[in-house]
Design a protein around this motif. Structure first.
Motif, PDB file in Angstrom:
ATOM      1  N   GLU A  18       0.876  -1.314   0.157  1.00  0.00           N
ATOM      2  CA  GLU A  18       0.037  -0.083   0.088  1.00  0.00           C
ATOM      3  C   GLU A  18       0.855   1.256  -0.087  1.00  0.00           C
ATOM      4  O   GLU A  18       1.904   1.185   0.579  1.00  0.00           O
ATOM      5  N   GLU A  76       1.335   5.129   0.708  1.00  0.00           N
ATOM      6  CA  GLU A  76       0.851   6.496   1.487  1.00  0.00           C
ATOM      7  C   GLU A  76       1.658   7.508   1.131  1.00  0.00           C
ATOM      8  O   GLU A  76       2.755   7.582   0.967  1.00  0.00           O
ATOM      9  N   GLU A  77       0.752   8.665   0.556  1.00  0.00           N
ATOM     10  CA  GLU A  77       1.563  10.010   0.145  1.00  0.00           C
ATOM     11  C   GLU A  77       1.555  10.999   1.254  1.00  0.00           C
ATOM     12  O   GLU A  77       0.595  11.340   1.771  1.00  0.00           O
TER      13      GLU A  77
END
Length: 522
Positions: A112, A114-115
């Motif tokens: 996954e 995440e920014e």
């Protein structure tokens, strides 16, 4: 006159005695020198084994069988002449091609993302005091973030429902329905499918002993001890993994070829009355890829005797690829093919020009095997008959006509090779056979690594559980299956299947089945 003759006779007797004594001393000296040579060679070999390189790459040649390009050119082997050297200097420029350095760490595709966007605290223009607009974004770096596993306390309730209308009518039978919770993997135990799968995965894939897992489980919120974990593994293996192991063994026995090997183990409480320091064994069998999905099976035994081999091959008819251990031989309906890697090791130990020649013969065979690797079994057999067989005949003829005697490494290599000539030639007549037993040695490596970590098994039940779990772990790995996912599926579904009444259900849970490949592939 008589005194002179007597004196001559005494002197002659003394001379004969001294000659005899001298001959005996010479024989003893020769024996001592020979023994000294053998012992010196043993010391050299033991020193090399203790401090030297463990690699089996030949020191006589470069990788891939390539020697130096210049070793046969006299121009490069003669010393440089320095009397009349030219004083001319030559200048040149080397243009090096820049290579972008490849990272040795990366993320898998399923991770996954995440920014995090970092914006200025004040986006008001210092000149006109207007609000500034975003002009672009630059990726500065990527970093990994670890989220520890969490423990959940799952409580299963069975709810009952009743019909209130029928209950009020005394003429009607009360209607009650009750929910059914799935069967537990272990009765009267806190271990759920995912927990037991994690315990087994950590021990047999990550080689983490049970006593070291206890602290990790406590950190996650599950208080237990290594005795509990051991009981979970033994019970779970016996009830749900052993039927899978039995089915794998049945499939293995219907094949025509298998690799065989064995390694040591230690069991503290033995049923044969021997001391805990006595050696037990883990036997391994591995099928060949040419006969379908690969199966790896471990078997625990208290000895290395012939009876164990008889037991493991009761239902098998075919060819066994093995090393030179004396137990492998003269079994009904079974032929034996010996391992060329073991032959090469013997010649590699014989450090001499003859040892180098023996290694060269083996390397020539292996170069051909790499060449034949992608051929079909039939074409490989024809290629071996045409190219490998002459090398083999030349090798054995050279050994038979060479004076290799004594107890040195060279004589042992020659004796080992000649005594197993029939088994070493077996691969020529069947393109499906491997030239060596390396697949079995690679398969047995997890048992050796595990032994160095968990050291011993307290009971034979634990040793048998080790063998079964290692079997499923290595078979899953050979078929591209995630062992943890595989275990979770087995422990979740098998307790709710009638596998003992209908053993055919187990076929759906083989590592190569569509069911498992679709849900547990790596």
């Amino acid at each position: 006159m008589e005194q002179q003759e007597r004196l001559v006779q005494v002197l002659e007797e003394q001379l004969a005695y001294m000659k005899k004594q001298n001959e005996e001393l010479s024989i003893k000296l020769d024996q001592s020198l020979a023994q000294n040579k053998v012992l010196s060679e043993q010391i050299r070999q033991l020193t090399k084994a203790l401090f030297g390189s463990k690699s089996e790459k030949s020191k006589y040649q470069a990788p891939d069988g390539q020697g130096s390009l210049f070793e046969d050119d006299l121009f490069f082997s003669e010393p440089e002449h320095t009397e009349e050297q030219s004083t001319d200097s030559v200048t040149y420029t080397v243009v090096r091609k820049l290579h972008k350095k490849k990272r040795n760490d990366s993320f898998l595709d399923h991770v996954e993302i995440e920014e995090i966007h970092h914006r200025p605290d004040n986006i008001q223009c210092d000149c006109c005091r207007g609000t500034m607009a975003e002009a672009g974004t630059t990726l500065v770096r990527e970093e990994a973030k670890f989220i520890p596993a969490t423990m959940k306390r799952i409580r299963h309730f069975e709810s009952a429902y009743e019909c209130r209308s029928c209950k009020k009518d005394i003429t009607q039978k009360a209607q009650i329905k009750r929910g059914k919770a799935p069967n537990p993997i272990l009765l009267r135990s806190l271990a759920g499918p995912s927990v037991l799968a994690k315990v087994i995965y950590d021990k047999y894939v990550q080689y983490l002993p049970l006593y070291r897992q206890v602290k990790e489980w406590a950190r996650s919120g599950l208080m237990t001890n290594d005795k509990n974990l051991s009981n979970w593994v033994i019970r779970g293996t016996k009830e749900w993994l052993y039927p899978v192991y039995q089915y794998l063994e049945m499939v293995m026995n219907h094949k025509s070829f298998m690799h065989f090997d064995e390694t040591t183990a230690q069991v503290l409480h033995r049923t044969d009355g021997k001391s805990p320091q006595s050696t037990a064994y883990n036997w391994v069998r591995r099928s060949l890829p040419v006969e379908g999905p690969v199966i790896v099976l471990f078997h625990h035994a208290l000895s290395r005797s012939r009876t164990v081999l008889d037991q493991l091959t009761t239902d098998f008819k075919g060819t066994i690829i093995c090393d030179g251990y004396s137990a492998y031989g003269k079994l009904d309906n079974i032929t034996f093919a010996n391992c060329w890697a073991h032959v090469r090791r013997y010649w590699l130990k014989a450090v001499s020009k003859h040892g180098k020649k023996g290694v060269d013969f083996c390397d020539r065979l292996y170069r051909l095997e790499r060449k034949f690797k992608h051929l079909s079994p039939r074409k490989r057999e024809k290629a071996r008959q045409k190219e490998s067989k002459p090398i083999l005949e030349e090798f054995f003829n050279w050994i038979e006509t060479s004076p290799f005697f004594g107890k040195n490494a060279l004589a042992k290599a020659a004796e080992y090779t000649l005594n197993r000539a029939a088994g070493l030639k077996a691969f020529l007549d069947d393109g499906r056979l491997e030239i060596d037993n390396n697949p079995a040695e690679n398969a047995i490596r997890p048992s050796v690594i595990g032994r160095k970590n968990w050291l011993f098994s307290t009971s034979e039940a634990g040793a048998e559980a080790n063998a079964i779990c290692l079997s499923l772990a290595e078979t899953a790995k050979a078929n591209g299956i995630d062992f943890y996912k595989y275990l979770v599926k087995l422990f979740t579904e098998l307790p709710n299947q009638n596998i003992y009444q209908n053993p055919k259900i187990i076929k759906q849970y083989m590592p190569w089945s569509k069911n498992i490949q679709a849900t547990c592939a790596k």
